[in-house]
Scaffold this active site. Structure first.
Site, PDB file in Angstrom:
ATOM      1  N   CYS A 136       0.825  -1.202   0.000  1.00  0.00           N
ATOM      2  CA  CYS A 136       0.000   0.000   0.000  1.00  0.00           C
ATOM      3  C   CYS A 136       0.863   1.257   0.000  1.00  0.00           C
ATOM      4  CB  CYS A 136      -0.942  -0.001   1.206  1.00  0.00           C
ATOM      5  SG  CYS A 136      -1.988   1.454   1.275  1.00  0.00           S
ATOM      6  N   CYS A 139      -0.464   4.146   2.089  1.00  0.00           N
ATOM      7  CA  CYS A 139      -0.255   4.005   3.535  1.00  0.00           C
ATOM      8  C   CYS A 139       1.200   4.269   3.911  1.00  0.00           C
ATOM      9  CB  CYS A 139      -0.572   2.584   4.014  1.00  0.00           C
ATOM     10  SG  CYS A 139      -2.008   1.822   3.293  1.00  0.00           S
ATOM     11  N   ASP A 140       2.124   3.714   3.154  1.00  0.00           N
ATOM     12  CA  ASP A 140       3.510   3.632   3.614  1.00  0.00           C
ATOM     13  C   ASP A 140       4.502   4.497   2.833  1.00  0.00           C
ATOM     14  OD1 ASP A 140       2.689   1.808   5.506  1.00  0.00           O
ATOM     15  OD2 ASP A 140       3.019   0.085   4.205  1.00  0.00           O
TER      16      ASP A 140
END
Ligand code: NDP
Length: 311
Positions: A136, A139-140
């Site tokens: 992701c 997200c990261d």
């Protein structure tokens, strides 16, 4: 077999399931939630969540899921360990089997079983999961600012993630197994127009390299069998997701990829009294906040359904 009657059964324990549990418990629907094989869902495998509104300092995926669970418990949701092994949705009450040894007779069901990111299946990929390997970018990606990273895949997700990462990172490699991108023309154009993306066509990943700190590189193999190494700090999978909908195939309408179809703007499936929320019905957005929002929608739809049916 042991049988229990339940007004509202929630299947799955990601942000969609727990949000549905918070709303339905506050509406006195006495929800029972089964957590499934991965309690807390996909978020428990990410590191820090910095884009969920309300957490200015960020929060770990694990901590957020524990908070969501505590919030659901606070209002009386009955959260249980257990995995649904069979779903009979032909007539009401729906018959849902848990761990092959208990049947729940449910007046309504909210399905929030999520989706699972596909991985390549390399042993090194598992070793560095959460330490440089991620599925992701949204997200990261932030943790890889000014670093060099790679994205695997040639579809729309891979192109979207690569362009997103390119805005943060020094350089982004795209590792594409064919000699063309499968993504839409518009997405391909965006990739081509982004100077710090280099597409490595006709390449597969042989091994992810690293040390005790995390990922340091990847060894790739070209289609002619020759190998080479790239130096990277992050390795992002974007080779598709797999919705966890197998249990409902043949009963609920699914799209070609297996996502549960819902009436647009609602959580209603083709079976009255069965609602879907979160990634199991969402091939596009796949964010914690959108999953939570759709869990809320499912709870409200479910409440109205139970009221209308005196159930
Ligand atoms: P796709 O299935 O479209 O693409 C997957 C990509 O991963 C393909 O390039 C595929 O290669 C590659 N791949 C699959 N398995 C492997 C493997 N083992 N090793 C290496 N590469 C692999 O998935 P997406 O998640 O990209 O998209 C899913 C759906 O969502 C699509 O319909 C897409 O259009 C849509 N979507 C739309 C967006 C938008 O409109 N903004 C954004 C994101 C997704 P190959 O081509 O060789 O099969």
């Amino acid at each position: 077999m042991n049988t229990e009657k339940v007004r509202c059964l929630i299947i799955g324990s990601g942000p969609a399931g727990f949000t549905a549990a918070i709303y339905t418990s506050r509406a006195n629907l006495s929800p029972v939630l089964y957590e499934g094989i991965e309690p807390g869902g996909q978020l428990t495998t990410t590191t820090e969540i910095e884009n969920f509104p309300g957490y200015p300092e960020g929060i770990s995926g694990q901590a957020m899921m524990e908070d969501l669970k505590r919030q659901a418990l606070r209002f009386g949701a009955d959260v249980r360990r257990g995995t649904i092994t069979k779903a009979e949705l032909g007539s009401r009450p729906f018959r849902i089997t848990v761990d092959n040894d208990k049947v729940i007779e449910a007046e309504s069901v909210i399905i929030s079983t999520g989706a699972t990111a596909k991985y390549l299946g390399l042993e090194s990929e598992m070793r560095y999961r959460g330490a440089g390997v991620s599925a992701c970018a949204t997200c990261d990606g932030f943790f890889y600012r000014k670093k060099v990273v790679a994205v695997v895949g040639g579809g729309d997700t891979a192109c979207e993630e690569a362009t997103y990462l390119a805005s943060l990172c020094r350089k982004v490699y795209m590792i594409v197994r064919k000699d063309y991108l499968r993504a839409s023309k518009a997405m391909q154009q965006r990739v081509n127009d982004t100077e710090n993306i280099e597409v490595l066509y006709g390449c597969n990943t042989q091994e992810i390299l690293g040390d005790e700190e995390g990922v340091t590189g990847a060894r790739l193999v070209r289609n002619d069998g020759t190998t080479f190494t790239i130096d990277i700090a992050g390795f992002f999978l974007a080779i598709g997701h797999h919705p966890n909908s197998e249990l409902f195939a043949g009963q609920l309408e699914l799209d070609q990829e297996g996502y549960i179809k819902t009436v647009p703007g609602t959580s209603k499936t083709n079976i009255e009294g069965v609602f879907a929320a979160g990634d199991v019905k969402d091939p596009h957005y796949r964010q914690a906040i959108t999953a939570a929002g759709s869990g809320c929608i499912a709870a409200l739809d479910c409440e109205r359904f139970l009221l209308a049916n005196n159930a």
